[in-house]
Enzyme design. Structure first.
Site, PDB file in Angstrom:
ATOM      1  N   HIS B  58      69.931  44.044  33.265  1.00  0.00           N
ATOM      2  CA  HIS B  58      69.390  42.704  33.542  1.00  0.00           C
ATOM      3  C   HIS B  58      70.528  41.705  33.745  1.00  0.00           C
ATOM      4  O   HIS B  58      71.009  41.095  32.801  1.00  0.00           O
ATOM      5  CB  HIS B  58      68.516  42.289  32.347  1.00  0.00           C
ATOM      6  CG  HIS B  58      67.597  41.156  32.662  1.00  0.00           C
ATOM      7  ND1 HIS B  58      66.303  41.107  32.179  1.00  0.00           N
ATOM      8  CD2 HIS B  58      67.771  40.024  33.385  1.00  0.00           C
ATOM      9  CE1 HIS B  58      65.728  39.993  32.597  1.00  0.00           C
ATOM     10  NE2 HIS B  58      66.597  39.306  33.322  1.00  0.00           N
ATOM     11  N   ARG B  62      73.219  36.034  41.285  1.00  0.00           N
ATOM     12  CA  ARG B  62      72.990  34.782  42.051  1.00  0.00           C
ATOM     13  C   ARG B  62      73.277  34.864  43.548  1.00  0.00           C
ATOM     14  O   ARG B  62      72.994  33.932  44.278  1.00  0.00           O
ATOM     15  CB  ARG B  62      73.788  33.622  41.468  1.00  0.00           C
ATOM     16  CG  ARG B  62      73.468  33.298  40.021  1.00  0.00           C
ATOM     17  CD  ARG B  62      72.077  32.721  39.846  1.00  0.00           C
ATOM     18  NE  ARG B  62      71.828  32.285  38.479  1.00  0.00           N
ATOM     19  CZ  ARG B  62      70.715  32.554  37.804  1.00  0.00           C
ATOM     20  NH1 ARG B  62      69.748  33.264  38.358  1.00  0.00           N
ATOM     21  NH2 ARG B  62      70.556  32.115  36.584  1.00  0.00           N
ATOM     22  N   ASN B  92      65.756  37.590  41.751  1.00  0.00           N
ATOM     23  CA  ASN B  92      65.392  36.185  42.031  1.00  0.00           C
ATOM     24  C   ASN B  92      66.531  35.397  42.671  1.00  0.00           C
ATOM     25  O   ASN B  92      66.935  34.343  42.206  1.00  0.00           O
ATOM     26  CB  ASN B  92      64.901  35.481  40.761  1.00  0.00           C
ATOM     27  CG  ASN B  92      65.956  35.421  39.672  1.00  0.00           C
ATOM     28  OD1 ASN B  92      66.915  36.195  39.688  1.00  0.00           O
ATOM     29  ND2 ASN B  92      65.795  34.509  38.734  1.00  0.00           N
ATOM     30  N   ASP B 305      70.741  39.724  30.385  1.00  0.00           N
ATOM     31  CA  ASP B 305      70.095  38.568  31.020  1.00  0.00           C
ATOM     32  C   ASP B 305      71.144  37.495  31.345  1.00  0.00           C
ATOM     33  O   ASP B 305      70.885  36.295  31.215  1.00  0.00           O
ATOM     34  CB  ASP B 305      68.966  37.995  30.159  1.00  0.00           C
ATOM     35  CG  ASP B 305      68.020  37.108  30.985  1.00  0.00           C
ATOM     36  OD1 ASP B 305      68.214  37.011  32.211  1.00  0.00           O
ATOM     37  OD2 ASP B 305      67.099  36.517  30.392  1.00  0.00           O
TER      38      ASP B 305
END
Lengths: 322, 441
Positions: B58, B62, B92, B305
């Protein structure tokens, strides 16, 4: 006193009484033909309002002007703030202008903490309401009003029973009052439908009830909170009428209060919702004097944070500007 | 071609050995000091601990879209310094990694950078909109070999969409990694809902919003016989649900972040957005439950994360700030602090939770192996005793939003060897030119 006033929790019992005593002294200025002291002459106080709040802004403005401070009002609307300037850049601008105190109203909880602690400015920060968090000068003016009406205007609020009714979940007034009134020895009872109470409220320094009628007879003061109608659309309660029936203060409920008990509201009121017009206008209501006391209490806060240790009232030789 | 010798290291904290890597594979393991290293490149590791290269399930790199926060290159430099030889790049980005084209771009950027293996995660739904399924098969068949699919940042909250996705990825042995967050229960949420959120006046993110989705999804996974992975588990209740699901034989795995193993919601009292993260920091009891669950294997993996944000998105009021914190360069230290030092995990356990199991969950061949002859040359050497203070400006990440600023943590990565080539030597990035490095695909 700490350098900043961000939360009612920043005030010890002694601090709070000092503010109230100072406010009582300063209140006498309002009775003079010229309502002005030279105490903060040459100091710059910035009103930084990211949220509309005419009454709080005017109250702080009046307080600062009565102490002869230079007041700059910086409202979000029509300024660079509304064009997306960051809190940091606004703070740096104010610092560059030499602000001695910044009074901030902001829609985000904790914004005054950031202003005070991020190293952007050196002046004192006074929280004039932040998000769902706190509004400590409102609590101080409420404490002042309670003390004036219930305790002869001296000392603390030991043993007095204050019932605060309404949207506790979204109310910075309720948070600040619960903390401050408990510090001053009052017994606070929060009354609200369960949907409008925050998680963990059972650990606050107060009692909690869902039943307004049960807590009225004991109360020395009942403080009604503004309930925004849009809460209805979020299913916090079914209808405005049901809310009003269960948690509104009307004439019938006021009758069940003891003889000496007072009715308070931080304003602006929704007449007919949380408080009926006849209650708001009754002789038990101290709502208008809350506004008056707001100016005195804010003068006291500005004086104590900026003025240092000299006496609040001018010494005889200092004179009063006339 | 010369060999690489890691001399005197203790694999999983055992006896000291020399590890010889020839090409991209371990070719010999000899008693310490017994290796003839003439002409070989030697990485001195006297009595330091050797582990298989870490695998992160995870990571937010970017790129494409927010290169001001991180790039594949800067993020994988941070990964190498943190001891990672493989990271999963979350979907994302802008544009979202929801097509074969974007995942191949990210995969290729990783290959060119060469600091570690970059495994792109594919979005479950187009544009993370939760409405239309992305071309999962195309991403699986692409050069990027996507096996992990996630709308991370958003929950796949529609039950039918989640069911279909769980079913669909069975065709290529994929896994749906769920960001468990019931959206209606968390509208405007800012921090853990509890006594503190009430006092601080920050809208609460209740544990039940995570747990309700996990409960639903393990039952869905059971119903359709699919593989489910739960991202960043943060509550004691979630641990109980996952434990129950595993006891029923449901094919569910879970990860926990380093910050949820160490930090609590008390930090929000500063209103410093460096502590704003999603899911939020929870209570001390949750932290304790997460540590125990990682120790007993209920939680399978540590995943960082890693979420870089430019300073303007953190130097502001809490509500305006972005969610997320850096993690790659501090993950192992936090695990040593919270798990190894208290005796909850030994080095074999660390290797399992930070390398072997995440590689299995992501179906990454060539990662997460043991330190044995014939295994891939993905090895890190760490000094578990050294204490260091986190200085944000010294991090390799392009962003500075570490929650550990000024904090002293134990353990540092000394050497990282990825596919037989050193990427970190003596705690610094290796000077080898990126494109000279051999890369496994």
């Amino acid at each position: 006193m700490k350098k900043h006033l961000l939360s009612s929790a920043d005030l010890s019992r002694e601090d709070a009484i000092l503010v109230l005593d100072t406010a009582a002294q300063l209140a006498q200025v309002a009775d003079r033909p010229v309502k002005k002291l030279p105490t903060l002459r040459g100091r710059t106080v910035v009103n930084l309002f990211f949220e509309d709040s005419t009454r709080t802004r005017i109250s702080f403005e009046a307080a600062a002007k009565r102490l002869s401070a230079d007041v700059i009002t910086f409202s979000a609307k029509g300024s660079s703030v509304s064009k997306g300037e960051s809190l940091k850049d606004t703070a740096l601008t104010l610092e560059a202008m030499g602000a001695d105190a910044v009074i901030i109203r902001h829609g985000s909880s904790g914004a005054p903490h950031r202003l005070a602690n991020a190293g952007w400015i050196n002046g004192s920060v006074i929280n004039a309401g932040d998000g769902l968090h706190e509004h400590p000068t409102q609590a101080l003016l409420d404490a002042y009003t309670l003390r004036e009406n219930l305790c002869g205007g001296v000392g603390d609020l030991a043993g007095k029973r204050v019932t605060i009714v309404g949207d506790v979940l979204h109310s910075r007034v309720a948070r600040s009052n619960t903390l401050l009134l408990a510090t001053l020895g009052a017994h606070v009872t929060l009354v609200a439908p369960p949907t409008l109470l925050p998680v963990g409220v059972e650990n606050w320094p107060c009692e909690v009830s869902y039943d307004l009628d049960a807590s009225l007879a004991q109360a020395d003061a009942v403080m009604m909170l503004r309930v925004q109608l849009e809460r209805m659309n979020d299913s916090y309660f079914p209808t405005a009428r049901e809310y009003s029936r269960r948690y509104g203060l009307d004439h019938r409920r006021m009758e069940s209060m003891s003889e000496h008990a007072i009715v308070m509201h931080p304003g602006p009121m929704n007449r007919g919702m949380e408080i009926s017009a006849d209650v708001a206008d009754s002789k038990r209501s101290v709502i208008v004097s809350q506004v008056t006391n707001g100016v005195s209490v804010r003068m006291a806060v500005l004086y104590l944070l900026l003025g240092g240790n000299s006496p609040a009232q001018p010494a005889p030789h200092e004179g009063i500007e006339e | 071609m010369s060999r690489l010798v890691i001399s005197g290291a203790r694999p999983l904290g055992g006896d000291a050995v020399d590890i010889v890597i020839d090409g991209d594979k371990i070719s010999e393991i000899n008693p310490a000091g017994s290796t003839n290293v003439d002409g070989d490149r030697v990485l001195v590791a006297d009595n330091l601990v050797a582990l298989p290269g870490l695998v992160d399930l995870h990571t937010h790199l970017r790129e494409p879209g927010r290169e001001d926060a991180e790039t594949v290159d800067s993020g994988t430099r941070a990964a190498a310094l943190g001891g990672f030889t493989c990271v999963h790049a979350m979907a994302n980005t802008e544009p979202v990694a929801d097509t074969a084209g974007v995942v191949e771009q990210v995969w290729r950027l990783g290959k060119e950078a060469g600091w570690c293996e970059v495994r792109p995660v594919g979005a479950v739904t187009q544009g993370l909109n939760g409405v239309k399924m992305a071309e999962l098969g195309a991403m699986a068949s692409s050069a990027a070999h996507v096996r992990v699919f996630s709308d991370d940042g958003k929950c796949v909250d529609d039950a039918v969409m989640m069911r279909r996705a769980l079913e669909y990825v069975k065709a290529f042995n994929g896994v749906i990694a769920q960001h468990a967050q019931e959206p209606r229960l968390t509208e405007g949420a800012q921090m853990n809902e509890g006594e503190l959120s009430g006092i601080l006046g920050l809208r609460g993110w209740p544990a039940v919003a995570e747990e309700a989705i996990i409960a639903r999804d393990v039952l869905l996974a059971q119903h359709v016989g699919s593989r489910l992975h739960i991202c960043h588990v943060s509550t004691a209740g979630s641990v109980e649900l996952i434990r129950w699901a595993k006891s029923k034989g449901i094919d569910v795995t879970a990860e926990v972040t380093p910050h949820h193993l160490l930090l609590t919601d008390e930090l929000a009292t500063s209103y410093d957005p460096f502590f704003k993260v999603n899911p939020p920091l929870r209570a001390a009891a949750d932290v304790e439950a997460l540590r125990l669950a990682l120790a007993d294997g209920t939680i399978d993996a540590v995943a960082t994360d890693h979420a870089p944000h430019p300073s303007e998105d953190k130097e502001c009021e809490w509500a305006a700030a972005a969610f997320g914190m850096l993690g790659l360069e501090t993950a192992l230290s936090v695990v040593i602090d919270t798990m190894v030092r208290p005796g909850l995990l030994d080095w074999a356990g660390v290797a399992d939770r930070m390398s072997t199991r995440p590689a299995q969950i992501g179906r990454v061949a060539g990662q997460g192996g043991s330190i044995e002859v014939g295994q891939p040359g993905n090895i890190i050497v760490i000094d578990p005793e050294v204490m260091w203070t986190v200085v944000p400006s010294e991090l390799a990440s392009r962003s500075r939003n570490t929650p550990y600023r000024e904090r002293t943590l134990p353990g540092r990565v000394v050497h990282t060897v990825y596919a037989g080539t050193p990427t970190v030597v003596d705690g610094a990035l290796a000077e080898t030119k990126n494109n000279e490095r051999s890369v496994t695909s």
